[in-house]
Design a protein around this motif. Structure first.
Motif, PDB file in Angstrom:
ATOM      1  N   ALA A 318       0.841  -1.365  -0.066  1.00 23.35           N
ATOM      2  CA  ALA A 318       0.029   0.040  -0.031  1.00 23.35           C
ATOM      3  C   ALA A 318       0.856   1.200   0.004  1.00 23.35           C
ATOM      4  CB  ALA A 318      -0.902   0.006   1.447  1.00 23.35           C
ATOM      5  N   TYR A 319       1.904   1.118   1.078  1.00 23.09           N
ATOM      6  CA  TYR A 319       2.895   2.484   0.729  1.00 23.09           C
ATOM      7  C   TYR A 319       3.445   2.650  -0.651  1.00 23.09           C
ATOM      8  CZ  TYR A 319       2.986   3.665   5.798  1.00 23.09           C
ATOM      9  OH  TYR A 319       2.859   3.878   6.934  1.00 23.09           O
ATOM     10  N   ALA A 320       3.854   1.364  -1.340  1.00 26.26           N
ATOM     11  CA  ALA A 320       4.436   1.495  -2.750  1.00 26.26           C
ATOM     12  C   ALA A 320       3.428   2.091  -3.539  1.00 26.26           C
ATOM     13  CB  ALA A 320       4.833  -0.053  -3.095  1.00 26.26           C
ATOM     14  N   ALA A 321       1.981   1.781  -3.252  1.00 25.76           N
ATOM     15  CA  ALA A 321       1.081   2.492  -4.344  1.00 25.76           C
ATOM     16  C   ALA A 321       1.037   3.874  -3.980  1.00 25.76           C
ATOM     17  CB  ALA A 321      -0.164   1.699  -4.071  1.00 25.76           C
ATOM     18  N   LEU A 322       1.120   4.508  -2.806  1.00 27.53           N
ATOM     19  CA  LEU A 322       1.231   5.774  -2.541  1.00 27.53           C
ATOM     20  C   LEU A 322       2.592   6.502  -3.022  1.00 27.53           C
ATOM     21  CD1 LEU A 322      -0.446   5.448   0.994  1.00 27.53           C
ATOM     22  CD2 LEU A 322      -1.455   6.694  -0.924  1.00 27.53           C
ATOM     23  N   ARG A 323       3.500   5.622  -3.412  1.00 31.74           N
ATOM     24  CA  ARG A 323       4.820   6.204  -3.595  1.00 31.74           C
ATOM     25  C   ARG A 323       5.540   6.602  -2.194  1.00 31.74           C
ATOM     26  NH1 ARG A 323       6.126   6.488  -9.282  1.00 31.74           N
ATOM     27  NH2 ARG A 323       4.496   5.387 -10.376  1.00 31.74           N
ATOM     28  N   ASP A 324       5.144   6.204  -1.347  1.00 33.24           N
ATOM     29  CA  ASP A 324       5.772   6.510  -0.123  1.00 33.24           C
ATOM     30  C   ASP A 324       7.226   5.345   0.206  1.00 33.24           C
ATOM     31  OD1 ASP A 324       6.720   6.917   2.666  1.00 33.24           O
ATOM     32  OD2 ASP A 324       4.838   7.115   3.379  1.00 33.24           O
ATOM     33  N   MET A 370       6.277   1.195  -7.914  1.00 36.48           N
ATOM     34  CA  MET A 370       7.117   2.519  -7.544  1.00 36.48           C
ATOM     35  C   MET A 370       7.868   2.713  -8.732  1.00 36.48           C
ATOM     36  SD  MET A 370       8.220   2.292  -3.598  1.00 36.48           S
ATOM     37  CE  MET A 370       9.075   0.658  -3.686  1.00 36.48           C
ATOM     38  N   SER A 371       7.848   2.248 -10.023  1.00 39.37           N
ATOM     39  CA  SER A 371       8.285   2.323 -11.186  1.00 39.37           C
ATOM     40  C   SER A 371       9.818   2.084 -11.042  1.00 39.37           C
ATOM     41  CB  SER A 371       8.198   3.722 -11.842  1.00 39.37           C
ATOM     42  OG  SER A 371       6.680   4.058 -11.907  1.00 39.37           O
ATOM     43  N   ARG A 372       9.968   0.919 -10.392  1.00 38.22           N
ATOM     44  CA  ARG A 372      11.683   0.321 -10.222  1.00 38.22           C
ATOM     45  C   ARG A 372      11.459  -0.846 -10.760  1.00 38.22           C
ATOM     46  NH1 ARG A 372      15.077   2.462  -6.664  1.00 38.22           N
ATOM     47  NH2 ARG A 372      16.557   1.054  -7.904  1.00 38.22           N
ATOM     48  N   ALA A 373      11.473  -0.859 -12.362  1.00 39.15           N
ATOM     49  CA  ALA A 373      11.370  -2.259 -12.852  1.00 39.15           C
ATOM     50  C   ALA A 373      12.581  -2.964 -12.681  1.00 39.15           C
ATOM     51  CB  ALA A 373      10.903  -2.019 -14.365  1.00 39.15           C
ATOM     52  N   ASP A 374      13.812  -2.359 -12.583  1.00 41.82           N
ATOM     53  CA  ASP A 374      14.884  -3.239 -12.201  1.00 41.82           C
ATOM     54  C   ASP A 374      15.199  -4.077 -11.184  1.00 41.82           C
ATOM     55  OD1 ASP A 374      14.787  -0.723 -10.969  1.00 41.82           O
ATOM     56  OD2 ASP A 374      17.096  -0.543 -11.048  1.00 41.82           O
ATOM     57  N   ARG A 375      14.545  -3.344 -10.048  1.00 40.19           N
ATOM     58  CA  ARG A 375      14.589  -4.127  -8.617  1.00 40.19           C
ATOM     59  C   ARG A 375      13.534  -5.230  -8.775  1.00 40.19           C
ATOM     60  NH1 ARG A 375      16.733  -1.243  -4.323  1.00 40.19           N
ATOM     61  NH2 ARG A 375      16.500  -3.359  -3.113  1.00 40.19           N
ATOM     62  N   ALA A 376      12.398  -4.633  -9.321  1.00 44.98           N
ATOM     63  CA  ALA A 376      11.296  -5.748  -9.468  1.00 44.98           C
ATOM     64  C   ALA A 376      11.732  -7.070 -10.183  1.00 44.98           C
ATOM     65  CB  ALA A 376       9.938  -5.081 -10.088  1.00 44.98           C
ATOM     66  N   ALA A 377      12.612  -6.614 -11.416  1.00 44.72           N
ATOM     67  CA  ALA A 377      12.794  -8.038 -12.259  1.00 44.72           C
ATOM     68  C   ALA A 377      13.868  -8.717 -11.612  1.00 44.72           C
ATOM     69  CB  ALA A 377      13.557  -7.414 -13.575  1.00 44.72           C
ATOM     70  N   ASP A 378      14.646  -8.013 -10.742  1.00 44.16           N
ATOM     71  CA  ASP A 378      15.642  -8.958  -9.786  1.00 44.16           C
ATOM     72  C   ASP A 378      14.862  -9.869  -8.854  1.00 44.16           C
ATOM     73  OD1 ASP A 378      17.962  -7.854 -10.997  1.00 44.16           O
ATOM     74  OD2 ASP A 378      18.051  -6.386  -9.541  1.00 44.16           O
TER      75      ASP A 378
END
Length: 468
Positions: A318-324, A370-378
């Motif tokens: 939820a925090y990630a969806a809020l970009r917190d 949070m638009s961090r596709a690099d960390r997500a892919a890892d």
């Protein structure tokens, strides 16, 4: 679902030879197939419709001699008929236990014969359908049939009859049978996805609701009925979410919270809030945070580490969806800290999917938000090959997320190859969420400026699979 070799494990063989079902159950829970930690007594007790204390007495006390209970539990555990010392109704007579060492092909033949009268439990049915292959329609319906088989295994077919046909009175045995269906639905969902399971759950929920309003029952049965309905409402809400019918989920969760409070059952209230946090996260992330916080407050003093892990994961997402970013980091740290405390005998059956892979997967989804596709892919890459077979739907779901992350990074060929690997399983796992997200990956790849061979191969294969 367990493999045929499961029953050849020495402690299981010894327990079966000793004709002591309690010892069989203990060997079942502690089998290496269950992973590094045994299945908790509380989980298996829930399957059997008894308390943890009762199961402890069953495992450590004298052998059970009550035939009805022996038959019912043997069926719930899916013990092959030829390994039993009793005969199951409508099945061939059990052979002597000396036959337990016969070749696998003969065992399989006996089990296939027995299956006509004793349908497999949901996970078994799902895996069997997958292995058999067959037509696309059969594969798309096997998970629904699996859930129906679970009802048939309890002998309680009228759960699917019209709500208007409520019995005049309801007893505890009927409520327990109805409650046992929730775990069967969850097992089938983990393997096969939710699309048609939702329809079954909604129908059973309507049937059970008619019992609550039209039938007569004792106060004790009424309390158990409220709990069974709350648990079923939570399961039905999840199936609505996974089948991508999200608007249908909220009324079930509102009902579950109300019934859990009526029955004074904080466990189910917490699970409903956890599910609500998931449901509203994308559109109303602030409400998702409030729901997760409500779950944390309601579980104070009794919640297990695994339950706390799940609540903190919901909070982090939820925090990630809020970009917190800072809020996300704090919640993920708490989730990992609680996860490292391990499992508990008091863990609710619902929590079986809270694995190390799920923790990593939720972190990956949060990075995507949070638009961090690099960390997500890892994160997704680290887990896609290690998710247990019993959670096949999750494995496919996170593989699709990996393809999405790679697509966002501009790695078109790797995204296409990852998505391509998912297609053979698409007919076996009917999850609206998975299909929706894979369609998004297909649309992104189709719009790329570099029409590579891998991209064209996936888009063509996807379009052909969808047309079938």
């Amino acid at each position: 679902m367990v493999p045929a070799s499961f029953w050849k494990h020495e402690p299981v063989r010894v327990a079966l030879a000793g004709r002591h079902l309690g010892q069989v159950i203990r060997a079942y829970r502690n089998h290496p197939y269950q992973g590094r930690s045994p299945l908790p007594q509380s989980v298996v007790a829930g399957w059997l419709g008894i308390t943890q204390a009762q199961l402890s007495r069953v495992e450590n006390g004298p052998p059970i001699v009550h035939l009805d209970r022996l038959i019912h539990w043997a069926r719930l555990l899916r013990i092959p008929a030829f390994r039993l010392w009793i005969s199951l109704p409508d099945q061939p007579l059990a052979r002597s236990h000396g036959d337990a060492g016969r070749p696998d092909h003969e065992s399989a033949a006996t089990m296939e014969t027995a299956g006509a009268a004793n349908p497999p439990a949901p996970a078994d049915a799902a895996t069997s359908a997958s292995n058999r292959g067959g037509g696309t329609t059969d594969r798309r319906h096997f998970h629904a049939l699996a859930a129906l088989a679970g009802i048939a295994a309890t002998g309680f077919h009228d759960l699917l009859s019209a709500p208007a046909d409520a019995p005049r009175s309801v007893g505890m045995e009927q409520v327990r049978y109805a409650g046992s269906l929730v775990e069967q639905l969850r097992q089938a969902d983990a393997v096969a996805g939710a699309d048609q399971l939702y329809d079954i759950a909604a129908r059973v929920h309507a049937r059970l609701s008619s019992w609550a309003t039209k039938a007569t029952y004792t106060r004790e049965v009424g309390e158990a009925l409220q709990i069974a309905l709350a648990d079923l409402a939570i399961a039905t809400a999840w199936l609505a979410i996974d089948s991508d019918r999200r608007p249908m989920a909220r009324p079930y969760l509102n009902e579950a919270i109300t019934r859990a409070r009526i029955a004074d059952d904080p466990r189910l209230e917490v699970l409903a809030f956890i599910q609500l946090a998931l449901l509203v996260r994308d559109d109303h992330p602030a409400e998702s945070l409030h729901s997760a916080d409500a779950a944390l407050r309601a579980s104070a003093g009794w919640g297990t580490p695994r339950l706390a892990t799940l609540v903190h994961l919901r909070t982090a997402h939820a925090y990630a969806a809020l970009r917190d970013v800072s809020g996300f980091g704090r919640a993920m740290t708490r989730a990992r800290r609680e996860f490292e405390r391990g499992t508990s005998d008091d863990d609710l059956p619902f929590l079986h999917f809270v694995t190390a892979q799920e923790v990593e997967g939720i972190e990956g989804l949060s990075y995507l938000a949070m638009s961090r596709a690099d960390r997500a892919a890892d994160a997704f890459q680290a887990i896609t090959d290690s998710i247990p077979p019993a959670l096949r739907r999750n494995r496919i779901y996170y593989a699709v997320q990996l393809a999405d992350a790679r697509c966002r990074l501009g790695d078109v060929d790797e995204a296409a190859r990852t998505a391509m690997d998912v297609l053979p399983d698409l007919d076996q796992v009917n999850s609206g969420r998975v299909r929706r997200d894979l369609a998004r990956v297909r649309a992104s790849l189709a719009q790329t400026q570099r029409p590579t061979p891998a991209r064209r191969e996936f888009v063509d294969a996807y379009d052909q699979a969808v047309r079938r």
